[in-house]
Design an enzyme around this catalytic site. Structure first.
Site, PDB file in Angstrom:
ATOM      1  N   GLY A  38       0.734  -1.080  -0.050  1.00  0.00           N
ATOM      2  CA  GLY A  38      -0.073   0.064   0.005  1.00  0.00           C
ATOM      3  C   GLY A  38       0.831   1.428   0.110  1.00  0.00           C
ATOM      4  O   GLY A  38       2.025   1.101   0.096  1.00  0.00           O
ATOM      5  N   VAL A  59       1.198  -5.901  11.202  1.00  0.00           N
ATOM      6  CA  VAL A  59       0.104  -6.785  12.082  1.00  0.00           C
ATOM      7  C   VAL A  59       0.718  -8.059  12.491  1.00  0.00           C
ATOM      8  O   VAL A  59       0.212  -8.789  13.428  1.00  0.00           O
ATOM      9  CB  VAL A  59      -1.184  -7.078  11.249  1.00  0.00           C
ATOM     10  CG1 VAL A  59      -2.128  -5.817  10.980  1.00  0.00           C
ATOM     11  CG2 VAL A  59      -0.802  -7.996   9.971  1.00  0.00           C
ATOM     12  N   TYR A 145      -0.213 -17.719   0.182  1.00  0.00           N
ATOM     13  CA  TYR A 145      -1.446 -16.934   0.248  1.00  0.00           C
ATOM     14  C   TYR A 145      -2.602 -17.756   0.741  1.00  0.00           C
ATOM     15  O   TYR A 145      -3.381 -17.508   1.541  1.00  0.00           O
ATOM     16  CB  TYR A 145      -1.574 -16.315  -1.074  1.00  0.00           C
ATOM     17  CG  TYR A 145      -2.500 -15.240  -1.100  1.00  0.00           C
ATOM     18  CD1 TYR A 145      -2.658 -13.973  -0.295  1.00  0.00           C
ATOM     19  CD2 TYR A 145      -3.678 -15.523  -1.839  1.00  0.00           C
ATOM     20  CE1 TYR A 145      -3.571 -13.042  -0.557  1.00  0.00           C
ATOM     21  CE2 TYR A 145      -4.940 -14.824  -1.832  1.00  0.00           C
ATOM     22  CZ  TYR A 145      -4.785 -13.468  -1.195  1.00  0.00           C
ATOM     23  OH  TYR A 145      -5.684 -12.464  -1.321  1.00  0.00           O
TER      24      TYR A 145
HETATM   25  P1  NAD Z   1      -3.129  -4.322  -1.569  1.00  0.00           P
HETATM   26  O1  NAD Z   1      -1.978  -5.099  -1.520  1.00  0.00           O
HETATM   27  O2  NAD Z   1      -3.502  -3.326  -2.254  1.00  0.00           O
HETATM   28  O3  NAD Z   1      -3.485  -4.073   0.113  1.00  0.00           O
HETATM   29  C1  NAD Z   1      -2.805  -4.760   1.054  1.00  0.00           C
HETATM   30  C2  NAD Z   1      -2.477  -3.941   2.210  1.00  0.00           C
HETATM   31  O4  NAD Z   1      -1.978  -4.634   3.286  1.00  0.00           O
HETATM   32  C3  NAD Z   1      -1.523  -2.853   1.702  1.00  0.00           C
HETATM   33  O5  NAD Z   1      -1.697  -1.780   2.074  1.00  0.00           O
HETATM   34  C4  NAD Z   1      -0.290  -3.406   2.447  1.00  0.00           C
HETATM   35  O6  NAD Z   1       0.760  -2.561   2.671  1.00  0.00           O
HETATM   36  C5  NAD Z   1      -0.813  -3.995   3.725  1.00  0.00           C
HETATM   37  N1  NAD Z   1       0.069  -4.930   4.407  1.00  0.00           N
HETATM   38  C6  NAD Z   1       0.659  -6.100   4.052  1.00  0.00           C
HETATM   39  N2  NAD Z   1       1.312  -6.764   4.835  1.00  0.00           N
HETATM   40  C7  NAD Z   1       0.990  -6.035   6.082  1.00  0.00           C
HETATM   41  C8  NAD Z   1       1.354  -6.243   7.548  1.00  0.00           C
HETATM   42  N3  NAD Z   1       2.261  -7.309   7.707  1.00  0.00           N
HETATM   43  N4  NAD Z   1       1.338  -5.562   8.326  1.00  0.00           N
HETATM   44  C9  NAD Z   1       0.583  -4.563   7.837  1.00  0.00           C
HETATM   45  N5  NAD Z   1       0.019  -3.958   6.732  1.00  0.00           N
HETATM   46  C10 NAD Z   1       0.186  -4.904   5.661  1.00  0.00           C
HETATM   47  O7  NAD Z   1      -4.261  -5.621  -1.763  1.00  0.00           O
HETATM   48  P2  NAD Z   1      -6.014  -5.322  -1.868  1.00  0.00           P
HETATM   49  O8  NAD Z   1      -6.317  -5.831  -3.087  1.00  0.00           O
HETATM   50  O9  NAD Z   1      -6.268  -4.079  -1.278  1.00  0.00           O
HETATM   51  O10 NAD Z   1      -6.123  -6.466  -0.737  1.00  0.00           O
HETATM   52  C11 NAD Z   1      -6.810  -6.223   0.489  1.00  0.00           C
HETATM   53  C12 NAD Z   1      -7.182  -7.520   1.435  1.00  0.00           C
HETATM   54  O11 NAD Z   1      -8.221  -8.184   0.634  1.00  0.00           O
HETATM   55  C13 NAD Z   1      -6.065  -8.416   1.374  1.00  0.00           C
HETATM   56  O12 NAD Z   1      -6.118  -9.350   2.692  1.00  0.00           O
HETATM   57  C14 NAD Z   1      -6.596  -9.661   0.087  1.00  0.00           C
HETATM   58  O13 NAD Z   1      -5.943 -10.775   0.505  1.00  0.00           O
HETATM   59  C15 NAD Z   1      -7.845  -9.563   0.144  1.00  0.00           C
HETATM   60  N6  NAD Z   1      -8.413  -9.827  -1.149  1.00  0.00           N
HETATM   61  C16 NAD Z   1      -8.305  -8.829  -2.114  1.00  0.00           C
HETATM   62  C17 NAD Z   1      -8.921  -9.304  -3.510  1.00  0.00           C
HETATM   63  C18 NAD Z   1      -8.976  -8.628  -4.542  1.00  0.00           C
HETATM   64  O14 NAD Z   1      -8.993  -8.853  -5.671  1.00  0.00           O
HETATM   65  N7  NAD Z   1      -8.207  -7.292  -4.673  1.00  0.00           N
HETATM   66  C19 NAD Z   1      -9.381 -10.863  -3.556  1.00  0.00           C
HETATM   67  C20 NAD Z   1      -9.206 -11.563  -2.377  1.00  0.00           C
HETATM   68  C21 NAD Z   1      -9.026 -11.227  -1.187  1.00  0.00           C
END
Ligand code: NAD
Ligand code: UDP
Length: 311
Positions: A38, A59, A145
Site C-alpha cells: 500500500g 500486523v 497466500y
Molecule cells: P493491497 O496489496 O493493495 O493491500 C494490502 C495492504 O496490506 C497494503 O496496504 C499493504 O501494505 C498492507 N500490508 C501487507 N502486509 C502487512 C503487514 N504485515 N502489516 C500491516 N499491513 C500490511 O491488496 P488489496 O487488493 O487491497 O487486498 C486487501 C485484502 O483483501 C487482502 O487481505 C487480500 O488478501 C484481500 N483480497 C483482495 C482481493 C482482490 O481482488 N483485490 C481478492 C481477495 C481477497
C-alpha cells in the site's frame, strides 16, 4: 451512531476505499499499514479529516487500541507480491489474524476477515459455493497466500467457538478499480497499463482460463453489509460478481475501451494458476440482500479513466 473502526491494510487498494466509505458514513477510522504494497498516496486525501488517523504498524506485531469494529485486510493480494516473501505472507495472514482476534476478544470488538476465493484453489466445483472445501496445493507457489488465508479462517471460527468473538468472514473474488497499483501485477491493472502505453498485452497461458471480476464499490457495499449483519451470521460468504470472462475476452475489452494499438502476446502460465473461478452468491443475496451492480465494461471504463490520470 459514530463508530470507531480499525482498518488493517487500510493504505492498500481495497483498504483505502473502505476507509473513505467509513468516513463518509460518519465513522472514526484508524488506518494501520506497514506500506508493503500500500502507499500513503492512497489515503493522503483523507488526512485532513479529523476523524481519520494513519498509523505505520506491522500486523505480525501485537497492537492495542479501543475500537468497536476491526476490518482485517492487511496482506499482499497480488501473486507477485505475496510470492516475493512467502514466509512473511504466511506470518501476515496467520500472526496478523491471531493479533487482531486477540485484540477483538479483549476489547469485545466485532471483527471481519478479508478472506479470498483462493481458499477454493483450482476448483473442481463450478461455480464455487461456500460449502465447497476447495482444491489447494499446500506446497505450491500460491500456498503461502491460499493456506495462510485458510488458516486465518480456521482461527476466526475457533475464536468464535471458544471465546464467542463476534466474527465475520467474507471470501472476496477478483476485485479491480481505481487505486490498484500500476505495477501491482494483477491482470486488470496490467492489461490497462499496457494498453494505455501501447505496449504488448501479456496473456499468461492460452488465455482460456477464466475469472469473475467485481468492481471495488460493489465489494465495499458487501463488506459493510456483512459487518452490519446480525451476530448469528458469521459467514463465510462469497462476495463477487458472477459474470465470468476468459483472459482473452478481458484483453479484447480493454483494447476496445482504450482504443489501444497494443498487440496480444502469450507468456508462460504460472504454476498452479486456477483454470476457472466464479462465485455462487446465493448466500450473500439471501443473508445480506446484496448483489453486484456494476458490470465489467462500466467498471473498466472508470478504472481506465483513473489510470489515465496517473500514467
Ligand atoms: P493491497 O496489496 O493493495 O493491500 C494490502 C495492504 O496490506 C497494503 O496496504 C499493504 O501494505 C498492507 N500490508 C501487507 N502486509 C502487512 C503487514 N504485515 N502489516 C500491516 N499491513 C500490511 O491488496 P488489496 O487488493 O487491497 O487486498 C486487501 C485484502 O483483501 C487482502 O487481505 C487480500 O488478501 C484481500 N483480497 C483482495 C482481493 C482482490 O481482488 N483485490 C481478492 C481477495 C481477497
Ligand atoms: N494474467 C495474465 N496476464 C497478466 C497478469 C495475469 O494473463 O499480465 C492471468 C493470470 O495468469 C491469471 C489471471 O490473469 O490466470 C488472473 O490473475 P491475477 O493475478 O489478477 O489474479 P488471480 O490469479 O490471483 O486470480
Amino acid at each position: 451512531m459514530r463508530k470507531k473502526v480499525l482498518v488493517t491494510g487500510g493504505a492498500g487498494f481495497l483498504g483505502s476505499h473502505l476507509c473513505e466509505r467509513l468516513l463518509n458514513d460518519g465513522h472514526e477510522v484508524v488506518c494501520l499499514d506497514n506500506y508493503f504494497t500500500g502507499q500513503k498516496q492512497n489515503v493522503v486525501h483523507l488526512l485532513s479529516n479529523p476523524y481519520f488517523e494513519l498509523i505505520r504498524h506491522d500486523v505480525t506485531m501485537p497492537f492495542f487500541i479501543e475500537v468497536d469494529e476491526i476490518y482485517n485486510l492487511a496482506c499482499p493480494a497480488s501473486p507477485i507480491h505475496y510470492q516475493y516473501n512467502a514466509i512473511k505472507t504466511v506470518k501476515t495472514s496467520v500472526m496478523g489474524a491471531i493479533n487482531m482476534l486477540g485484540l477483538a476478544k479483549r476489547i469485545k470488538a466485532k471483527i471481519l476477515q478479508a478472506s479470498t476465493s483462493e481458499v477454493y484453489g483450482d476448483p473442481d466445483v463450478h461455480p464455487q459455493n461456500e460449502s465447497y472445501w476447495g482444491h489447494v496445493n499446500p506446497i505450491g507457489i500460491r500456498a503461502c497466500y491460499d493456506e495462510g488465508k485458510r488458516c486465518a479462517e480456521t482461527l476466526f471460527v475457533n475464536y468464535h467457538r471458544q471465546n464467542n468473538v463476534d466474527i465475520k468472514i467474507i471470501r472476496i473474488f477478483n476485485t479491480y478499480g481505481p487505486r490498484m497499483h500500476p505495477h501491482d501485477g494483477r491482470v486488470v491493472s496490467n492489461f490497462i497499463v499496457q494498453a494505455l502505453q501501447n505496449q504488448d498485452i501479456t496473456i499468461y497461458g492460452d488465455g482460456t482460463q477464466s475469472r469473475s471480476f467485481q468492481y471495488v464499490d460493489d465489494l465495499i457495499n458487501g463488506m459493510i453489509k456483512m459487518m452490519d449483519s446480525g451476530k448469528d451470521f458469521t459467514g463465510p460468504v462469497n462476495i463477487g460478481n458472477p459474470n465470468e470472462f476468459t483472459m482473452i475476452e478481458l484483453a479484447e475489452k480493454v483494447l476496445k475501451l482504450t482504443g489501444s494499438k497494443s498487440k496480444i502476446v502469450y507468456d508462460a502460465l504460472p504454476d498452479d494458476d486456477p483454470m476457472q473461478r466464479q462465485p455462487d452468491i446465493t448466500l450473500a443475496k439471501e443473508k445480506l440482500n446484496w448483489e453486484p451492480k456494476i458490470e465489467l465494461e462500466e467498471g473498466l471504463t472508470k478504472t481506465i479513466e483513473y489510470f489515465k490520470t496517473i500514467i
